[in-house]
Structure formats: structure tokens, C-alpha cells
Design a protein around this motif. Sequence first.
Motif, PDB file in Angstrom:
ATOM      1  N   UNK A 263       0.835  -1.198   0.000  1.00 16.79           N
ATOM      2  CA  UNK A 263       0.000   0.000   0.000  1.00 16.79           C
ATOM      3  C   UNK A 263       0.875   1.254   0.000  1.00 16.79           C
ATOM      4  N   UNK A 264       0.373   2.284  -0.609  1.00 16.54           N
ATOM      5  CA  UNK A 264       1.077   3.569  -0.648  1.00 16.54           C
ATOM      6  C   UNK A 264       0.160   4.651  -0.098  1.00 16.54           C
ATOM      7  N   UNK A 265      -0.405   4.382   1.076  1.00 14.24           N
ATOM      8  CA  UNK A 265      -1.383   5.282   1.676  1.00 14.24           C
ATOM      9  C   UNK A 265      -0.849   6.028   2.882  1.00 14.24           C
ATOM     10  N   UNK A 266       0.458   5.982   3.106  1.00 19.14           N
ATOM     11  CA  UNK A 266       1.039   6.628   4.281  1.00 19.14           C
ATOM     12  C   UNK A 266       0.962   8.138   4.176  1.00 19.14           C
ATOM     13  N   UNK A 267       0.638   8.766   5.312  1.00 16.41           N
ATOM     14  CA  UNK A 267       0.516  10.210   5.332  1.00 16.41           C
ATOM     15  C   UNK A 267       1.743  10.931   5.844  1.00 16.41           C
ATOM     16  N   UNK A 294      -0.010   1.944   7.297  1.00 16.73           N
ATOM     17  CA  UNK A 294      -1.417   2.284   7.050  1.00 16.73           C
ATOM     18  C   UNK A 294      -1.914   1.680   5.743  1.00 16.73           C
ATOM     19  N   UNK A 295      -3.236   1.595   5.627  1.00 16.33           N
ATOM     20  CA  UNK A 295      -3.847   1.137   4.377  1.00 16.33           C
ATOM     21  C   UNK A 295      -5.192   1.829   4.213  1.00 16.33           C
ATOM     22  N   UNK A 296      -5.651   1.886   2.970  1.00 12.85           N
ATOM     23  CA  UNK A 296      -6.966   2.430   2.645  1.00 12.85           C
ATOM     24  C   UNK A 296      -7.392   1.796   1.325  1.00 12.85           C
ATOM     25  N   UNK A 297      -8.393   0.890   1.390  1.00 15.92           N
ATOM     26  CA  UNK A 297      -8.824   0.217   0.150  1.00 15.92           C
ATOM     27  C   UNK A 297     -10.125   0.793  -0.391  1.00 15.92           C
ATOM     28  N   UNK A 298     -10.515   1.924   0.160  1.00 14.45           N
ATOM     29  CA  UNK A 298     -11.741   2.566  -0.300  1.00 14.45           C
ATOM     30  C   UNK A 298     -12.901   2.346   0.636  1.00 14.45           C
ATOM     31  N   UNK A 299     -12.995   1.145   1.219  1.00  7.33           N
ATOM     32  CA  UNK A 299     -14.076   0.858   2.160  1.00  7.33           C
ATOM     33  C   UNK A 299     -13.563   0.750   3.583  1.00  7.33           C
ATOM     34  N   UNK A 300     -12.342   0.265   3.747  1.00  5.86           N
ATOM     35  CA  UNK A 300     -11.727   0.145   5.062  1.00  5.86           C
ATOM     36  C   UNK A 300     -10.390   0.859   5.061  1.00  5.86           C
ATOM     37  N   UNK A 301     -10.041   1.436   6.203  1.00  9.07           N
ATOM     38  CA  UNK A 301      -8.743   2.103   6.320  1.00  9.07           C
ATOM     39  C   UNK A 301      -8.346   2.166   7.787  1.00  9.07           C
ATOM     40  N   UNK A 340      10.993 -10.290   3.483  1.00  3.06           N
ATOM     41  CA  UNK A 340      10.543 -11.670   3.684  1.00  3.06           C
ATOM     42  C   UNK A 340       9.279 -11.707   4.537  1.00  3.06           C
ATOM     43  N   UNK A 341       9.067 -10.672   5.350  1.00  2.00           N
ATOM     44  CA  UNK A 341       7.888 -10.570   6.202  1.00  2.00           C
ATOM     45  C   UNK A 341       7.146  -9.291   5.855  1.00  2.00           C
ATOM     46  N   UNK A 342       5.842  -9.343   5.890  1.00  2.00           N
ATOM     47  CA  UNK A 342       5.059  -8.124   5.697  1.00  2.00           C
ATOM     48  C   UNK A 342       4.966  -7.350   7.018  1.00  2.00           C
ATOM     49  N   UNK A 343       4.572  -6.102   6.912  1.00  2.00           N
ATOM     50  CA  UNK A 343       4.529  -5.243   8.100  1.00  2.00           C
ATOM     51  C   UNK A 343       3.478  -5.691   9.107  1.00  2.00           C
ATOM     52  N   UNK A 344       2.458  -6.357   8.627  1.00  2.00           N
ATOM     53  CA  UNK A 344       1.390  -6.813   9.510  1.00  2.00           C
ATOM     54  C   UNK A 344       0.260  -7.391   8.693  1.00  2.00           C
ATOM     55  N   UNK A 345      -0.929  -7.427   9.292  1.00  2.00           N
ATOM     56  CA  UNK A 345      -2.078  -7.998   8.599  1.00  2.00           C
ATOM     57  C   UNK A 345      -3.361  -7.273   8.959  1.00  2.00           C
ATOM     58  N   UNK A 346      -4.383  -7.507   8.151  1.00  2.00           N
ATOM     59  CA  UNK A 346      -5.699  -6.904   8.356  1.00  2.00           C
ATOM     60  C   UNK A 346      -6.658  -8.018   8.756  1.00  2.00           C
ATOM     61  N   UNK A 347      -7.222  -7.925   9.968  1.00  2.00           N
ATOM     62  CA  UNK A 347      -8.093  -9.007  10.442  1.00  2.00           C
ATOM     63  C   UNK A 347      -9.488  -8.877   9.847  1.00  2.00           C
ATOM     64  N   UNK A 348     -10.381  -9.778  10.256  1.00  2.59           N
ATOM     65  CA  UNK A 348     -11.719  -9.844   9.662  1.00  2.59           C
ATOM     66  C   UNK A 348     -12.514  -8.566   9.869  1.00  2.59           C
TER      67      UNK A 348
END
Length: 444
Positions: A263-267, A294-301, A340-348
Amino acid sequence: MKRTLIASFCLGLSTLTAAPSAALAADAELEQRVKQMEQQLQELKALLQKEKGERAAQVGAVNDKVADVAKAAPKDNLKIGDNTTLSYGGFIKVDGMYSDYNDGPRPANIGDEILVPSTIPVGGVGEGAQFDSHVKTSRFFFKTATNTDVGVIKSHVELDFLSGGGDERVSNSTNPRIRHAFLDWGYSDNASLLVGQTWSTFFNVGALPEAVDFIGPTSGTIFNRQAQIRWTKKLGSGSFMMSAENPSTSLSDGGSGIAASNFDDNGVPDIVLRYNGASGGHSYAVSALGREVSYDDGSLSENEFGFALNLAGKVVFANGNDIRYSIAHGNLGRYIALNAFRDGGIDAAGNLELTDITGGYIAYRQLWSDKLRSTFQYALSTADLAPGLASSNTETVENFEVNLMYSPTPKLTFGGAVIKASRELENGLDGELNRFQVTAKYAF
């Protein structure tokens, strides 16, 4: 007559007694003049000494300016103006390698050219060893240094060829890619300002050991280049750095349905503080990283603040052998082990959970002679995955390399290495890579 003789005698006697007095007076005057001349001579000497000192100071200042320009560019630079020098350099590096992936088919990507831990296949059946050769890690650079009335201004542009392009069937062509492009303004004797793309301030490049592979202790090292603005201030024998660097976020799906992505949503930029120090043969850097994930997919952020520390350095012994090391911990994400590892994850529920990572390496270099040397290095990183992330995510990567390097002349090197690397998922599946690699390198 008698009176005349007596008078003459008295006159002669008076003349004899007066002569010494006159002589004494003349001597005193002469002595006074000598003293005055000596004083004037001393004053003249002092004046000449002062002028000599001032002239030496002026010459020293000019020499310092010349030295600044000389330091700003490597030797053998070209003068392209009254105050500007141009230099260029780089190296040709040819690599050949046998790679055996024990637990799956070869990745058929950049992992076939350099060690990339995240591309090691797991849980499958290997295909046997394959041979590859390339020149893609060869590189060249251009540098300038200009002496101005506001300080020395340097520039650096560097390219290599690890970006793909053609194929191996006919031409083996490949596209150049930019590595560094920055300016560095030394606006005073003890402070500078860098603007552009170069190594992250969080990464102590000087602690990286010599390797046959492109990087070496890939599984445990911080490794990142990005655009930034960096301020450096000398502090005695050390220095302090502060930078604001280009941010980016890499996340996995933890049940949200949002595809794993970068994602490229960092402020706000990533902020790095670093201190470089030295004590005897030990040089080191202590770095702190603060970043918004941070992330923003349009519906969740959502966004979270991440923090990490890194200590990396080198210890040189009296015989020239050295130990190099690095240890890092925190929300490192993309900064370590080539992402090799992502920064984190987005839960349900769309919540952002960060991953904690610990990684590092240790390397020992042994000089066998003035032309022959070896480096033994081991690297490891392991992640405490964010809650809710699938167990198919990478949990641990590691690699070991032992090499033998021979330089018949300082700029020409031939080498070989045995490399062992592995990757393990949280669910226990793992994979190994065994590689034998040879290289020839000429720096110019």
C-alpha cells in the motif's frame, strides 16, 4: 718660565683627566644606539614572523578547500570547471551458480540470480540442481564535487542491471535500474544535508561483510534504499544523523478479504535517528526507526505507529581480521531480509495488526595472506506474526555462507562460496536452498 712650565703641566694634566670622561660619554651613546638597533631588529623579526604566520594560515585555508574537493570525489577524478571535479567508477561482476532447491521447483525469478529468502519454495519436491550465470549485479556510477562559497556540493548517480528485460535464449539483455541519485551539501565543516535516493539511514552499510552473493547475510540484514532528506552533524569522533524517508506499507490478509498487497497510503514519512560512534577498532551505529503503517482500500482504512531499533558495527583486530554484526528488533517489516515478512495484517474486522520481527547476523573475516581471505557468516530473522494471519506466512528465514576470495591485485577478485539458506512457515512447512557460487569481479 717656571710659571709657564707649571701652567703647561697643569693644562696637560687637565687634558689627560678630561679625555677618559669624553671617551666614556661616547661609549655610553654608542651602547644606547646599539640597544635601539637591537630593539628595532627584534620588532622587525616579530613583524616578519607575524606576516609569515598569516601567509601560512591563508595557504592552509586554500589547502583545506582543495582537500575538501579531493575528499568529495574518488581519486583519478576529472576537472570539468574551475571548482568542479567529475569521477566515475563501478565494477564488472560475473556470477555462476549451482542451485538446489530441496523442497519445491526453482522460483524462476530474481531468486535464481541473488539470494532472496522469501522465494525459497517449501513443502514440495525439488527438481535437482540447476546452473545459472549472469552479469546483472555489475554497476557503474558518476560523482561530482563542486567547491562553492557555501561549501562543497556533491552528487552521486549509480545504476546496475537487476531489473529484468530480455531472456536467456538469444541476447541475455537486461534493463538498467537506478540505485542511487542524490546530492549532498556540506554547508559547514561539521554538518551536511543530503537529498535524494540512497541507503536508508537505518542501514549501516559499513557493517555488511564481503560476500560472493549480492548481499551476503540477506536473511538478517537491514537492506533498503529510498528517497529521503538527511541531516548529518559531526560530534567529536562520531556523528548524528536524522532523516525523513519515503514510506511504504506491505500487509497480509488476516481474514478481511482484502488481498495481500503493498500500500502507498502513508501520510507521514518514516523517521530515522542514528548515532555513529567508534572506540579503538570498534565502529558502530545505533539507529531508531519510527514509521506509520497504514492502508486504505476505499471501504476500510486504518493506520498504526511502528517502532524498531538496530545496532550494527565492525570490530577490526590488530592482524586485520574483523567481526561484523547487526541486530534489529521491532516493527521492521519491509526493512529486513528483503521484505521476507510483511509489516502486519488486516483481520476480519478490518483492524490493522503489526508484526514484531527480530533479526541479525554475525560474520568473521580471516586474512590468510595479503591476497587470500575468507568470510564466515550466519544470518537469521524470525517473526512474531500478527494475530489472525494465516499460518502459511513466513515465520523464519536463515542463511549461512563461507567463502574464499583471492585478489591478485586489489581491484581484481576471484571467489567461491558455499551458501545454505532456508525458509519456514508458521505452520511448520519449510524449504532449503543449497548453492555453490563462483564469481569474478573487476573494480574500475
